[in-house]
Design an enzyme around this catalytic site. Structure first.
Site: not given
Length: 464
Positions: A14, A98-99, A108, A241, A243, A245-246, A328
């Site tokens: 990141r 992500s966020h 990732k 979020d 991407d 995934d959440r 998650h």
């Protein structure tokens, strides 16, 4: 590779673009990942951030130069990438931050079958390989890999729907807030064909995040979703979020449903189908989670925060499900990977079967405890601050009571009728506080106590 070592976090890469992440860095990481994974092919995808096209392209070049073939999924959510890694039994790399704000990007990575890659499962070795030499290429006599572009969105959507009995779904009204992230791509595909109406806010993928940040754990980013749920009389709101995934839920009254409460709901449903199974929860989840797991006849196992740790423990324990307070949710039958959409499907199925509003389903759980939510403080030396607070907690600085301490992840101090966890962020220069108490009044009182201790410690920006 002139890369900032700090971009290699606990379970991903990141950094800011182009200062920390650029094409040269990603090309070297792509070659290193190909060498580390030693697989004949890998899967690569990216979210909607503008930098993702160049960075993922450079990563692919590095892998191809190593002789590794690449399946490029193009735009995808992170859980779609994990699905592809599992379905194709190939390592994968997802370009996303992500966020984080638009100036960030990241990677990732996972091995075949969506097996995690973190700091203690290969990320350090990838960093070493990336820094060891320039990415090799055809000039060294090495054949390049082949590149294939593939669309797996339809297969992924069908996989998500397979976790529920579609025929038992009620005609619910759902509002989704994609926050201009990848939820705008995957959510409509998953809901297509269901007896559920989806009203999608900010569904156009746009990595500049023109409406609000794609960070649904922050209450300010849920305001538009809450208003739309109330205005339309929807049954539930889903906040994704960047991407996708959440996911975080909003009930029909506009009240947020924490990741802990969602974990408890999903755990109860999963255990009804898998009696006596093991369920994981991370250490910042509410105490309601292990209580519900036990009440449902399951075995609760407490873990550190972070997907690479949780996936590894799922493999070790054979756990059927795992949840994190951060939104998650991990499923054994999803290659032990996380997917907010699968969790949302399970909750919608619960609502359909119960024939009561979400607020009634979650109400008894919500009433057991009061929590602070996640409170972040910018600090210069997180470990030093944690040690100062630990001394106070052990020495009776909080109301004269001594806490039971553990260091599974950061500092957890348990006083019996209230507890808090203080841990450094794995992705940002922040110290995160999560606190739970018996009721809102005592929760607010203890938050003030712990916050005062944090601000009084050395290395806090603005403090002494």
């Amino acid at each position: 590779m002139a890369a900032d070592p700090s971009i290699f976090k606990a379970y991903d890469v990141r950094g800011t673009v182009p200062e920390q992440l650029n094409a040269d860095v990603c090309r070297a990481i792509g070659a290193a990942f190909a060498r580390f994974s030693a697989a004949p092919r890998i899967v690569v995808a990216r979210d909607m951030r503008a930098s993702g096209v160049e960075l993922s392209g450079a990563f692919i070049e590095g892998a191809l130069a190593e002789g590794t073939s690449v399946i490029d999924l193009g735009l995808a959510s992170t859980d779609l990438l994990y699905f592809a890694s599992g379905r194709l039994d190939a390592p994968g790399a997802m370009f996303t931050a992500s966020h984080n704000p638009a100036r960030y990007n990241g990677i990732k990575m996972c091995l075949s079958g969506a097996s995690p890659v973190g700091s203690d499962t290969g990320l350090g070795e990838i960093a070493r390989l990336a820094a060891s030499e320039p990415a090799p290429g055809p000039v060294r006599g090495r054949p390049t890999g082949t590149l294939e572009h593939r669309d797996m969105l339809g297969e992924f959507a069908a996989h998500v729907r397979s976790f529920v009995d579609v025929g038992a779904m009620a005609p619910l009204r759902v509002v989704g807030d994609a926050a201009n992230g990848m939820g705008g791509l995957v959510a409509p595909a998953v809901f297509d064909g269901l007896p559920v109406s989806l009203d999608l806010l900010y569904g156009e993928p746009d990595g500049s995040f023109p409406n609000h940040p794609a960070d649904p754990i922050q209450p300010a980013n849920l305001v538009d979703l809450q208003a739309r749920v109330l205005a339309t009389g929807a049954d539930v709101g889903l906040a994704f979020d960047g991407d996708a995934d959440r996911v975080f839920l909003v009930d029909e009254r506009g009240a947020t449903v924490s990741g802990s409460l969602t974990t408890a709901l999903v755990a109860r449903a999963i255990l009804a189908r898998n009696p006596g199974a093991t369920v994981l929860y991370n250490l910042i989840c509410s105490h309601v989670v292990p209580e519900v797991i036990a009440e449902a006849g399951g075995t609760a196992v407490r873990t550190r925060v972070g997907h690479s740790y949780i996936k590894a423990i799922m493999a070790q324990t054979g756990a059927v499900f795992g949840g994190e307070h951060s939104g998650h949710y991990y499923f054994r039958d999803n290659y032990r990977a996380d997917s907010g959409l699968i969790a949302a499907m399970v909750v919608l199925e619960l609502m359909s079967g119960a024939a009561v509003p979400l607020s009634e389903l979650v109400g008894p759980l919500r009433a057991r405890y009061a929590d602070s939510g996640e409170i972040n403080t910018q600090v210069g030396d997180p470990e030093a601050v944690i040690e100062e607070v630990a001394k106070g907690a052990a020495g009776g600085a909080f109301g004269g009571r001594r806490a039971e301490l553990d260091r599974l992840d950061g500092l957890t101090a348990d006083f019996g009728d209230w507890w808090f966890n203080l841990r450094p962020s794995n992705t940002e220069p922040l110290l995160r506080l999560n606190l739970e108490a018996a009721d809102p009044s005592s929760c607010a009182e203890h938050v003030a106590e712990v916050t005062e201790a944090i601000l009084a410690a050395p290395s806090v920006e603005g403090g002494r």
